[in-house]
Design a protein around this motif. Structure first.
Motif, PDB file in Angstrom:
ATOM      1  N   SER A 141     -33.647  22.127   5.263  1.00  0.00           N
ATOM      2  CA  SER A 141     -34.222  22.154   3.898  1.00  0.00           C
ATOM      3  C   SER A 141     -33.406  21.372   2.800  1.00  0.00           C
ATOM      4  N   VAL A 142     -31.804  21.680   2.649  1.00  0.00           N
ATOM      5  CA  VAL A 142     -31.324  21.110   1.809  1.00  0.00           C
ATOM      6  C   VAL A 142     -31.098  19.575   1.934  1.00  0.00           C
ATOM      7  N   ALA A 143     -30.989  19.394   3.427  1.00  0.00           N
ATOM      8  CA  ALA A 143     -30.688  17.758   3.738  1.00  0.00           C
ATOM      9  C   ALA A 143     -31.804  16.984   3.324  1.00  0.00           C
ATOM     10  N   GLY A 144     -32.885  17.500   2.872  1.00  0.00           N
ATOM     11  CA  GLY A 144     -34.223  16.577   2.223  1.00  0.00           C
ATOM     12  C   GLY A 144     -35.033  16.265   3.644  1.00  0.00           C
ATOM     13  N   ALA A 145     -35.094  17.143   4.566  1.00  0.00           N
ATOM     14  CA  ALA A 145     -35.890  16.475   5.454  1.00  0.00           C
ATOM     15  C   ALA A 145     -37.276  16.720   5.018  1.00  0.00           C
ATOM     16  N   GLY A 146     -38.089  15.415   5.213  1.00  0.00           N
ATOM     17  CA  GLY A 146     -39.707  15.569   4.869  1.00  0.00           C
ATOM     18  C   GLY A 146     -39.736  15.410   3.292  1.00  0.00           C
ATOM     19  N   ASP A 147     -40.738  15.557   2.988  1.00  0.00           N
ATOM     20  CA  ASP A 147     -41.395  15.354   1.424  1.00  0.00           C
ATOM     21  C   ASP A 147     -41.102  16.930   0.757  1.00  0.00           C
ATOM     22  N   SER A 148     -40.446  16.772  -0.455  1.00  0.00           N
ATOM     23  CA  SER A 148     -40.260  17.904  -1.158  1.00  0.00           C
ATOM     24  C   SER A 148     -41.354  18.721  -1.376  1.00  0.00           C
ATOM     25  N   PRO A 149     -41.535  20.094  -1.358  1.00  0.00           N
ATOM     26  CA  PRO A 149     -42.950  20.816  -1.847  1.00  0.00           C
ATOM     27  C   PRO A 149     -42.819  20.786  -3.225  1.00  0.00           C
ATOM     28  N   GLU A 150     -44.291  20.970  -3.644  1.00  0.00           N
ATOM     29  CA  GLU A 150     -44.352  20.836  -4.951  1.00  0.00           C
ATOM     30  C   GLU A 150     -44.170  22.434  -5.603  1.00  0.00           C
ATOM     31  N   LEU A 151     -43.526  22.243  -6.550  1.00  0.00           N
ATOM     32  CA  LEU A 151     -43.317  23.692  -7.224  1.00  0.00           C
ATOM     33  C   LEU A 151     -43.814  23.759  -8.539  1.00  0.00           C
ATOM     34  N   THR A 152     -44.299  25.069  -8.966  1.00  0.00           N
ATOM     35  CA  THR A 152     -44.913  25.287 -10.199  1.00  0.00           C
ATOM     36  C   THR A 152     -44.016  25.156 -11.299  1.00  0.00           C
ATOM     37  N   ALA A 153     -44.279  24.916 -12.603  1.00  0.00           N
ATOM     38  CA  ALA A 153     -43.477  25.048 -13.427  1.00  0.00           C
ATOM     39  C   ALA A 153     -42.752  26.270 -13.591  1.00  0.00           C
ATOM     40  N   LYS A 154     -43.351  27.457 -13.547  1.00  0.00           N
ATOM     41  CA  LYS A 154     -42.884  28.719 -13.429  1.00  0.00           C
ATOM     42  C   LYS A 154     -41.880  28.835 -12.183  1.00  0.00           C
ATOM     43  N   GLU A 155     -42.401  28.596 -11.153  1.00  0.00           N
ATOM     44  CA  GLU A 155     -41.228  28.618 -10.036  1.00  0.00           C
ATOM     45  C   GLU A 155     -40.189  27.868 -10.592  1.00  0.00           C
ATOM     46  N   LEU A 156     -40.125  26.594 -10.875  1.00  0.00           N
ATOM     47  CA  LEU A 156     -39.107  25.758 -11.404  1.00  0.00           C
ATOM     48  C   LEU A 156     -38.089  26.540 -12.495  1.00  0.00           C
ATOM     49  N   GLU A 157     -38.903  27.255 -13.241  1.00  0.00           N
ATOM     50  CA  GLU A 157     -38.023  28.157 -14.433  1.00  0.00           C
ATOM     51  C   GLU A 157     -37.172  29.123 -13.717  1.00  0.00           C
ATOM     52  N   PHE A 158     -38.069  29.839 -12.844  1.00  0.00           N
ATOM     53  CA  PHE A 158     -37.276  31.030 -11.913  1.00  0.00           C
ATOM     54  C   PHE A 158     -36.271  30.355 -11.212  1.00  0.00           C
ATOM     55  N   LEU A 159     -36.496  29.378 -10.499  1.00  0.00           N
ATOM     56  CA  LEU A 159     -35.623  28.738  -9.722  1.00  0.00           C
ATOM     57  C   LEU A 159     -34.008  28.453 -10.384  1.00  0.00           C
ATOM     58  N   LYS A 160     -34.307  27.914 -11.641  1.00  0.00           N
ATOM     59  CA  LYS A 160     -33.117  27.620 -12.277  1.00  0.00           C
ATOM     60  C   LYS A 160     -32.475  28.958 -12.928  1.00  0.00           C
ATOM     61  N   ARG A 186     -40.047  34.561  -6.202  1.00  0.00           N
ATOM     62  CA  ARG A 186     -39.148  34.362  -4.994  1.00  0.00           C
ATOM     63  C   ARG A 186     -39.456  34.344  -3.665  1.00  0.00           C
ATOM     64  N   GLU A 187     -40.653  35.112  -3.486  1.00  0.00           N
ATOM     65  CA  GLU A 187     -41.110  34.964  -1.901  1.00  0.00           C
ATOM     66  C   GLU A 187     -41.978  33.827  -1.910  1.00  0.00           C
ATOM     67  N   SER A 188     -42.531  33.185  -2.809  1.00  0.00           N
ATOM     68  CA  SER A 188     -43.362  31.841  -2.493  1.00  0.00           C
ATOM     69  C   SER A 188     -42.265  30.670  -2.476  1.00  0.00           C
ATOM     70  N   LEU A 189     -41.175  30.943  -3.122  1.00  0.00           N
ATOM     71  CA  LEU A 189     -40.267  29.841  -2.998  1.00  0.00           C
ATOM     72  C   LEU A 189     -39.488  29.741  -1.570  1.00  0.00           C
ATOM     73  N   PHE A 190     -39.407  30.962  -1.266  1.00  0.00           N
ATOM     74  CA  PHE A 190     -38.828  31.247   0.164  1.00  0.00           C
ATOM     75  C   PHE A 190     -39.539  30.635   1.299  1.00  0.00           C
ATOM     76  N   GLN A 191     -41.002  30.857   0.960  1.00  0.00           N
ATOM     77  CA  GLN A 191     -41.973  30.273   1.928  1.00  0.00           C
ATOM     78  C   GLN A 191     -42.208  28.840   1.825  1.00  0.00           C
ATOM     79  N   LYS A 192     -42.184  28.212   0.762  1.00  0.00           N
ATOM     80  CA  LYS A 192     -42.539  27.034   0.417  1.00  0.00           C
ATOM     81  C   LYS A 192     -41.279  25.955   0.977  1.00  0.00           C
ATOM     82  N   LEU A 193     -39.947  26.663   0.518  1.00  0.00           N
ATOM     83  CA  LEU A 193     -38.777  25.833   1.127  1.00  0.00           C
ATOM     84  C   LEU A 193     -38.123  26.342   2.347  1.00  0.00           C
ATOM     85  N   ASN A 194     -38.792  27.327   2.921  1.00  0.00           N
ATOM     86  CA  ASN A 194     -38.283  27.760   4.378  1.00  0.00           C
ATOM     87  C   ASN A 194     -36.853  28.386   4.234  1.00  0.00           C
TER      88      ASN A 194
END
Length: 213
Positions: A141-160, A186-194
Motif C-alpha cells: 500500500s505505502v509503496a504506491g502500487a496502483g492508483d490511490s483510492p479516493e478518500l472522502t473529505a471526512k476520511e481525510l480529516e480522520f486520517l490526519k 477507520r474500517e472504511s480506510l482499512f478496507q480501501k487502503l488494504n
C-alpha cells in the motif's frame, strides 16, 4: 538499481544480539556493516569515524540515549540516513513514537534474517517498511502500487487526526461525531487502503504526503 552493498550500522545495547545481527547480515553480499554502537550516544561518536551508513538498525530501549532520541537526532543531523527500528515491541504506541521520531521502518527482533535483509532493501528503494506482523499488507500500500483510492473529505480529516496522539474517542469529540462513526471511518480506510492497523494508516498518510510530522 543498487549495485554496491548497502552500508548499515547496528545500534543495540545487547552485545550478543548486536554481534549476532552483525554476523547474520555480513553473510549477505548486498549488505556491509560499517560499525556497531551500544546506544545513541555511542552512535553519535562513531558516525564521524566511519563511512556513513545508509540504514541504521535501531533498538528502542537503550541506556544514555534511547532509540527515540537517537532517531530524532539522526533525522535532524543526518536526514539522508534511514532508520529501521529493530525491537521486541509490536504495540502501536512504540511503532508510532519511532515513526514520529523519524524512523522509516519497523521490524520485530523475531524476524528472520532474510526478512531483515528485505526490509533494509525496501527502505533504501521505497522509503518505508513495516513488519507484516505489525500492520499487515502495508508495504504494497505505502509503496504506491496502483492508483490511490479516493478518500472522502471526512476520511481525510480522520486520517490526519489518526496521525496525532489523540485516542479514537478524542478524535470523535474533535470531529463532533460519535465514536461509532469514527469506527466506520477507520474500517472504511482499512478496507480501501488494504491495511489493518492505525500504524498502517499513519505510514500511508506520511508516504502520500497527507500528513507530515
Amino acid at each position: 538499481m543498487q549495485t554496491e552493498p548497502i552500508l548499515i550500522a547496528i545500534v543495540d545495547d545487547h552485545t550478543l544480539f548486536r554481534n549476532g545481527v552483525h554476523a547474520l547480515m555480513s553473510e549477505f553480499d548486498e549488505l556491509k556493516v560499517v560499525f556497531e554502537a551500544d546506544n545513541g550516544k555511542q552512535l553519535q561518536q562513531m558516525l564521524p569515524k566511519h563511512a556513513l551508513p545508509q540504514v541504521v538498525l535501531m533498538d528502542i530501549n537503550m541506556p544514555e540515549m534511547d532509540g527515540y532520541d537517537a532517531t530524532a537526532w539522526l533525522k535532524a543531523k543526518y536526514p539522508q540516513i534511514k532508520v529501521l527500528a529493530l525491537s521486541m515491541f509490536e504495540d502501536d504506541k512504540a511503532v508510532l513514537r519511532m515513526i514520529r521520531s523519524g524512523a522509516s521502518g519497523y521490524v520485530l527482533k523475531e524476524s528472520k534474517p532474510r526478512e531483515l535483509l528485505e526490509a533494509i532493501k525496501t527502505i533504501v528503494n521505497k522509503g518505508v517498511y513495516i513488519n507484516e506482523l505489525v500492520s499487515g499488507k502495508l508495504i504494497r500500500s505505502v509503496a504506491g502500487a496502483g492508483d490511490s483510492p479516493e478518500l472522502t473529505a471526512k476520511e481525510l480529516e480522520f486520517l490526519k487526526l489518526a496521525c496525532s496522539e489523540l485516542t479514537y474517542k478524542e478524535i470523535a469529540d474533535k470531529m463532533f461525531i460519535s465514536p461509532r462513526t469514527v469506527d466506520n471511518y477507520r474500517e472504511s480506510l482499512f478496507q480501501k487502503l488494504n491495511l489493518k492497523s492505525r500504524t498502517g494508516l499513519v505510514l500511508y498518510a506520511i508516504q502520500n504526503e497527507i500528513f507530515k510530522f
